[in-house]
Design an enzyme around this catalytic site. Structure first.
Site, PDB file in Angstrom:
ATOM      1  N   THR A  29       0.927  -1.281   0.025  1.00  0.00           N
ATOM      2  CA  THR A  29      -0.043  -0.032   0.065  1.00  0.00           C
ATOM      3  C   THR A  29       0.795   1.124   0.011  1.00  0.00           C
ATOM      4  O   THR A  29       1.967   1.196   0.494  1.00  0.00           O
ATOM      5  CB  THR A  29      -0.977   0.066   1.180  1.00  0.00           C
ATOM      6  OG1 THR A  29      -0.244   0.109   2.460  1.00  0.00           O
ATOM      7  CG2 THR A  29      -1.928  -0.920   1.455  1.00  0.00           C
ATOM      8  N   GLU A  86      -3.934   4.464   3.654  1.00  0.00           N
ATOM      9  CA  GLU A  86      -3.291   3.371   2.964  1.00  0.00           C
ATOM     10  C   GLU A  86      -4.140   3.080   1.618  1.00  0.00           C
ATOM     11  O   GLU A  86      -5.264   2.727   1.762  1.00  0.00           O
ATOM     12  CB  GLU A  86      -2.980   2.468   3.869  1.00  0.00           C
ATOM     13  CG  GLU A  86      -2.056   2.639   5.122  1.00  0.00           C
ATOM     14  CD  GLU A  86      -1.956   1.658   6.116  1.00  0.00           C
ATOM     15  OE1 GLU A  86      -0.805   1.271   6.373  1.00  0.00           O
ATOM     16  OE2 GLU A  86      -2.868   1.282   6.674  1.00  0.00           O
ATOM     17  N   ASN A 131       1.382   4.564   1.764  1.00  0.00           N
ATOM     18  CA  ASN A 131       1.096   5.414   2.833  1.00  0.00           C
ATOM     19  C   ASN A 131       0.933   6.737   2.341  1.00  0.00           C
ATOM     20  O   ASN A 131       1.902   7.654   2.281  1.00  0.00           O
ATOM     21  CB  ASN A 131       2.137   5.309   3.978  1.00  0.00           C
ATOM     22  CG  ASN A 131       1.723   5.770   5.082  1.00  0.00           C
ATOM     23  OD1 ASN A 131       0.646   5.968   5.859  1.00  0.00           O
ATOM     24  ND2 ASN A 131       2.954   6.254   6.019  1.00  0.00           N
TER      25      ASN A 131
END
Length: 312
Positions: free
Chosen positions: A208, A256, A210
């Site tokens: 993911t 995220e 951030n």
């Protein structure tokens, strides 16, 4: 658009303008109506249109941990104001010195000595000065004395309900993104820079991005179907926004984002995350294995929902 930070940065050429004052959080359809009025008056008088905002917002100053979550960060707010044709923004630091100004001192120092305002647009419920002692009637009275006009900005309603930042937060919390888009005049999105995080998602097989939020809380919480705008290209994805309770988060909001079909380096890049549908609430799982299974299910749901929408 020119940004002036603080009264001390105002110069003689800044005097003489049409102004409005407020938080303008979200720059929603109600704000946009005020800004259109501002532009019309500015054109009529041949003067720049100026928006006066505060940083932090007053409620954030008085109660930072219980203030409503922002719809837009300062950078995004400024971009939206520029899109609306605003000529100048005066950003005042909301601090002890400013909050202790009496209503008359605020009018004199900010509106008259600082801006040389010729016309002012505010809501008829606008309050200002120490202990919120100043009101619309006082502005009108001082305007008559000092040679500037004051008008009440008309309330803008949608389906019979006043459009406000509070209303936008409410529909976002309910996951009603079509209604949020009507109130905002655009889809709700969050823009931020991708930072290095704990990289836990990568170890769980779910990398993911951030996204830096720079806020204690966010107006959304949960897992969402999203699209991501990156360098003019739209990517489909899923996102979690919340405090990450399963991994003992720091109590602040984190965003995220997982791009469903993307293989590249996003670190350091600014992306815009557009929210389309809520998939589920954020929850604390008993183990990382359960979290991993839930994340995979979320990605599968997002992919299926995107496929269904694109095939309509």
């Amino acid at each position: 658009m020119e940004l002036v930070r603080g009264l001390h940065n105002l110069r003689p050429h800044h005097r003489g303008c049409v102004a409005t004052i407020g938080n303008f959080d979200g720059v929603h359809a109600g704000h946009q109506a005020i800004l259109k009025r501002l532009s019309r008056h500015a054109a009529r008088l041949g003067l720049p249109g100026c928006v006066v905002i505060f940083e932090p917002q007053p409620r954030e100053y008085f109660a930072p941990h219980s203030a409503p979550p922002r719809l837009t960060r300062l950078r995004d707010k400024l971009a939206l104001l520029e899109e609306q044709g605003v000529d100048r923004v005066l950003c005042l630091a909301f601090n002890r010195r400013l909050r202790e100004l009496s209503a008359d001192e605020f009018i004199q120092q900010v509106l008259i000595d600082g801006l040389g305002v010729k016309h002012l647009e505010v809501g008829d419920d606008f309050r200002f000065g120490c202990d919120r002692a100043g009101d619309f009637a006082l502005l009108q009275a001082r305007g008559q004395q000092q040679g500037f006009t004051v008008e009440s900005a008309s309330t803008v309603a949608e389906s019979g309900e006043r459009i406000s930042s509070t209303r936008v937060r409410q529909v976002l919390a309910e996951g009603d993104f079509p209604q949020a888009e009507r109130l905002l005049g655009r889809p709700f999105s969050i823009t931020g820079r991708v930072l290095h995080g704990q990289k836990l998602g990568r170890t769980l097989g779910a990398p993911t991005a951030n996204v830096q939020l720079k806020r204690i809380s966010a107006p959304l919480n949960g897992v969402y179907r999203v699209s991501v705008e990156l360098d003019g290209t739209r990517h489909l994805g899923a996102a979690n926004i919340g405090t990450r309770p399963t991994v003992n988060g720091d109590g602040q909001a984190h965003l995220e984002v997982h791009l469903l079909d993307f293989d590249g380096d996003l670190y350091g890049r600014r992306i815009t995350v557009v929210f389309h549908e809520k998939l589920r609430d954020e929850r604390k799982f008993d183990s990382l294995d359960e979290l991993q299974a839930a994340i995979k299910a979320d990605f599968a749901t997002a992919r299926a929902q995107w496929a269904a929408e694109l095939n309509k």
